[in-house]
Each structure stands twice: as structure tokens, then as C-alpha cells.
Design a protein around this motif. Structure first.
Motif: not given
Lengths: 111, 116
Positions: A6, A23, A32-34, A63, A72, A89
Motif C-alpha cells: 500500500q 494497493c 479485494l476487500q478494504w 473504491f 485497487s 486492503c
């Protein structure tokens, strides 16, 4: 091993400014998750992006998942002091069971 | 409770001692993860359970670290012969489904371990 890098690592901005957190990875991720984490607490999910090129908006947060599903970004418009926290992320590579987290971006929004 | 519970919230121990950290996941969540986090850094993967079995323990740093989840619910992370470098916040998370299903992780507030 940190598969997700990041940038920036630290960010300090004035209230009302805009910012973007990146990211990046050399690996392909199925999703992908934040997350956002506040001191003394565990990370809390903000959003999941699944499709390459996908854009999701959550109030002032936007996002985006890269077309190749390797990167991302998180864009915050008109940052507020309540946005202060550690942004992470996270994702699962196509071939694994591990859920990797990025190196983190510590955001401070000054009133 | 409705969330992931970790106990103790803080643990101070002397170098060389044995410690156990407990995680009580959300009821019905099949997946359970342990992570280690240093200040301002992203969580570092340690181990992942699917049900009772460790599906991936490749993140455990050495054989002093061990984790169990005997009944597919509560998990215990065990650290033998603690070293000062083990000092960190240990986070536990659970999710309804396995990682490839994009199931979100629900975290506890962590156990802050300090080895003196």
C-alpha cells in the motif's frame, strides 16, 4: 510475505481535502476487500470488489478494482476527522486459502 | 455476544514463559484466522482453520507457535518459550465461509501481548 503493498504508508491532511490510497500486487486476486481499523480495535470491512474494473461508492469513499485484478484504489472526497484510521486492503489469491492483508495506510485528518 | 471475542485483552509475560490466547468466533462461522499485527502495520497471517482442521498454517513463524480449534468453534493460540520479538497484537477473525467465497472477515479487538 506481504503480497499487497500500500502507498502511501502515512498520510496527514487537512479536513476537506481529497486523497487516494493505492494497493498494488504482482499477483492476481479473486477479490479485494478494504478495511478500516481504529486504535484498540480490529479491522472493520468497508467494501468488497470482485470484478476487474469494478467501481463501488460508499458515501464519500470510492473504491476501484484494477482491470487485471492486481491492484485497487480508495479515494476519499472531502476528508473528515472521523475518517482518521488505518486503511487496509486485503484479498485472496486465486490459488490459496490465505487471506492476505496489505501493509496499511495510516490516515490522519486534521480539523 | 454477537461479535468475535478475544481474551485476555492484554497479556504481559516474562521471556521464556508459555501463553495461551483465546478466540471465540461468531456462532456458525466455519472459518477462523489468526493474525499478528505490529503498530501501524497490516496484519500478518498466521493460521487459517476451516472447521476443526488447520487448512493453512504456513504463517506460523516457528514451532513455538501452535493453534487448535478442537470443536470447530473456540480456538486457542499457544506460544511456548516466549521471546521479546513475539510482542504484538494478536488478532482473531472469523467468517461464514471459506476465503474464496469472498466472505468478509469479522475481527475481535485483539490480545496485546507484551514479553518482558
Amino acid at each position: 510475505t506481504q503480497l499487497l503493498e500500500q502507498s502511501p504508508q502515512f498520510l496527514s491532511i487537512q479536513e476537506g481535502e481529497n486523497l487516494t490510497v493505492y494497493c498494488n500486487s504482482s499477483s492476481v486476486f479473486s477479490s479485494l476487500q478494504w478495511y478500516r481499523q481504529e486504535p484498540g480495535e480490529g479491522p472493520v470491512l468497508l467494501v468488497t470488489v470482485v470484478t476487474g474494473g469494478e467501481v463501488k461508492k460508499l458515501k464519500r469513499l470510492t473504491f476501484q478494482f484494477g482491470d487485471a485484478r492486481k491492484d485497487s484504489s480508495l479515494h476519499i472526497t472531502a476528508a473528515q476527522p472521523g475518517d482518521t484510521g488505518l486503511y487496509l486492503c486485503a484479498g485472496t489469491a486465486n490459488t490459496g486459502n490465505q487471506f492476505y492483508f496489505g501493509t496499511g495506510t495510516s490516515l490522519t485528518v486534521i480539523p | 455476544g454477537a461479535g468475535v471475542s478475544q481474551t485476555p485483552s492484554n497479556k504481559v509475560t516474562e521471556k521464556g514463559k508459555y501463553v495461551e490466547l483465546r478466540c471465540d468466533p461468531i456462532s456458525g462461522h466455519t472459518a477462523l484466522y489468526w493474525y499478528r499485527q505490529s503498530l501501524g502495520q497490516g496484519p500478518e497471517f498466521l493460521i487459517y482453520f476451516q472447521g476443526t482442521g488447520a487448512a493453512d498454517d504456513s504463517g506460523l513463524p516457528n514451532d513455538r507457535f501452535f493453534a487448535v480449534r478442537p470443536e470447530g468453534s473456540v480456538s486457542t493460540l499457544k506460544i511456548q518459550r516466549t521471546e521479546r520479538g513475539d510482542s504484538a497484537v494478536y488478532l482473531c477473525a472469523s467468517s461464514l465461509l471459506a476465503p474464496r467465497n469472498n466472505s468478509p472477515l469479522h475481527f475481535g479487538n485483539g490480545t496485546r501481548l507484551t514479553v518482558t
